[in-house]
Design an enzyme around this catalytic site. Structure first.
Site, PDB file in Angstrom:
ATOM      1  N   SER A   6      -9.539   2.141   2.683  1.00 49.43           N
ATOM      2  CA  SER A   6      -8.551   2.885   1.927  1.00 49.43           C
ATOM      3  C   SER A   6      -7.441   2.022   1.301  1.00 49.43           C
ATOM      4  O   SER A   6      -6.618   2.544   0.554  1.00 49.43           O
ATOM      5  CB  SER A   6      -7.894   3.926   2.836  1.00 49.43           C
ATOM      6  OG  SER A   6      -7.120   3.299   3.863  1.00 49.43           O
ATOM      7  N   LYS A  29       0.832  -1.208   0.000  1.00 52.73           N
ATOM      8  CA  LYS A  29       0.000   0.000   0.000  1.00 52.73           C
ATOM      9  C   LYS A  29       0.869   1.261   0.000  1.00 52.73           C
ATOM     10  O   LYS A  29       1.936   1.296   0.630  1.00 52.73           O
ATOM     11  CB  LYS A  29      -0.910  -0.035   1.234  1.00 52.73           C
ATOM     12  CG  LYS A  29      -1.942   1.076   1.309  1.00 52.73           C
ATOM     13  CD  LYS A  29      -2.863   0.852   2.513  1.00 52.73           C
ATOM     14  CE  LYS A  29      -3.898   1.952   2.678  1.00 52.73           C
ATOM     15  NZ  LYS A  29      -4.795   1.696   3.832  1.00 52.73           N
ATOM     16  N   SER A  38     -10.359  -0.298   6.539  1.00 52.63           N
ATOM     17  CA  SER A  38      -9.560  -0.039   5.336  1.00 52.63           C
ATOM     18  C   SER A  38      -8.967  -1.281   4.687  1.00 52.63           C
ATOM     19  O   SER A  38      -8.536  -1.228   3.540  1.00 52.63           O
ATOM     20  CB  SER A  38      -8.443   0.954   5.654  1.00 52.63           C
ATOM     21  OG  SER A  38      -8.977   2.243   5.851  1.00 52.63           O
TER      22      SER A  38
END
Length: 451
Positions: free
Chosen positions: A177, A102, A201
């Site tokens: 996210s 990420k 997330s």
């Protein structure tokens, strides 16, 4: 002379086509393997780290071309794979396995942007602890993936890298996210990814993209070396966690991460290794399940999915009992917003200062950053329409450290109350919706301001 040359040219061309076909067939075969299968073939020498990396690099770029999920390739990935192949010693639980990372997790020399222009040159000085442990276990980090702007959304768009779409239906969102991770793995472009999660997330993108995600207990894995969307916030604690196609892959990753290297590199992580005896136990479980919270938010499709899973677990010999978390309305609309918004929106104001706000975040910013006076006014106006959002908005801004401590006391009291209910029900696991809705249409994201 011309006729004698022709067969040579044709044969050379056919050999070339055949070689390309064989390479592509092998890459397709590699992509189809599960993580345990891939790991075993790498260790047995049936596959090289370079072969596997190049198969996933090609697939990742193909997926990215369709749904825009990768921010950058990791520059040293090929060097790392060649280094592993030449070492001769095939050690580490993740030897030769490509891993996507990420955007906000540190990789030396690469930027952590949070989708913000001001962080475009925010280069990490060293790898995060979790990446260092992955490397020690033989893994090959190979791409970084997209996030919503400031990581403050359950959709995914930012001015730097654009909008990420769902791999199964490009008209829908991949969630957030850890959006790029969910989308890339769901599209087959990565076999393993690392995201992080405060309020969904990892879990929401896993749910939207049809993969598996795991948010470990807070502080179970190191948080050293990732850029947090709300640093210093202690009311709702986030953590890194793995994302993959199936549960067996998540288990392998947690075994690889919960090792002495993790505990030595970050002494704040409790030195508790993976509990093999619990995972491998054949004892039937007592499983609590929730069809919907008292909030009554879940759509019929979501409750139906829980019911189908419940029936499958019962057929497998487990005991399923209905479980209702205590005061979930109080937790969702009093405790969580008061903890996450304890700074009065100052952190997000600082993050967004000088930035061009993404349209959905721009619509939410006034609610996240408004003064207590305007919170009360807007909360009063919204009370007839949505009493819950009205309550979430109307909390008083903190004036003293004492106010913060009292807010955390309320949080701790609720945690104890929840645990008491869990113990009274005597359950081992809780089955519940990952989020109340399925993946929503990208153009409908602005209507989800209350999510």
């Amino acid at each position: 002379m011309e006729d004698s040359r022709l067969p040579v040219v044709v044969c050379t061309t056919l050999v070339g086509v055949l070689t390309v076909y064989e390479v592509q067939a092998k890459r397709k075969e590699i992509i189809s393997l599960t993580l345990p299968q891939l790991s075993q073939q790498l260790k047995d020498g049936q596959l090289s780290a370079v072969q596997v990396l190049q198969a996933y690099q090609q697939k990742a770029m193909a997926v990215h071309d369709d749904i825009n999920c990768v921010t950058e390739p990791i520059p040293d990935a090929l060097f790392r794979a060649k280094e592993l192949d030449s070492a001769g010693q095939r050690s580490g639980l993740l030897y030769g396995v490509p891993v996507s990372i990420k955007d906000n997790i540190d990789i030396k020399g690469m930027a952590n942007t949070l989708g913000l222009v001001k962080y475009l040159e925010n280069y990490a000085e060293e790898d995060s602890v979790i990446v260092r442990v992955l490397r020690k276990q033989g893994a090959v980090p190979f791409v970084k993936t997209n996030v919503p702007q400031a990581m403050m959304d359950i959709s995914c768009s930012n001015p730097l890298f654009g909008t990420t779409l769902n791999p199964h239906d490009p008209t829908r969102s991949p969630g957030g996210s850890s959006s790029g991770e969910g989308a890339l793995i769901g599209g087959g472009g990565s076999i393993l990814g690392i995201g992080n999660d405060i309020a969904g997330s990892i879990r929401i993108p896993a749910h939207f993209c049809g993969i598996c995600g795991f948010k470990p207990t807070a502080n179970r894995l190191s948080k050293q070396g990732y850029l947090n969307c709300s640093p210093g916030q202690q009311g709702v604690i986030g953590t890194c966690g793995p994302m993959a196609r199936d549960v067996d892959s998540l288990v392998l990753v947690m075994k690889a991460l919960l090792v002495p290297d993790m505990f030595q590199l970050d002494p704040l992580v409790p030195p508790i290794p993976f509990r093999h005896e619990i995972y491998e136990s054949k004892k039937p479980l007592k499983i609590g399940y929730i069809l919907d919270w008292e909030l009554k938010l879940a759509t019929p499709a979501i409750t139906r999915a829980v019911e189908i899973t419940k029936e499958a677990l019962e057929k497998a010999g487990h005991e399923l009992v209905l479980f209702q978390p205590p005061k979930s309305d109080h937790a969702f609309y009093n405790i969580i917003p008061r903890c996450l918004g304890a700074d009065g929106g100052k952190t997000i104001r600082n993050r967004m200062s000088g930035e061009i706000a993404n349209p959905r975040l721009k619509a939410q910013l006034p609610y996240l950053t408004m003064s207590y006076f305007w919170r009360k006014v807007v909360g009063f106006l919204l009370r007839p329409i949505s009493p819950r959002i009205s309550r979430a908005l109307s909390h008083r801004l903190l004036r003293t450290i004492y106010d913060l401590w009292q807010r955390l006391v309320v949080r701790e009291d609720y945690v104890r109350e929840f645990l008491d209910a869990w113990e009274e029900a005597d359950i081992d696991v809780l089955l519940c919706p990952a989020t109340p809705i399925p993946a929503f249409k990208v153009e409908g994201a602005s209507a989800l301001s209350g999510m």
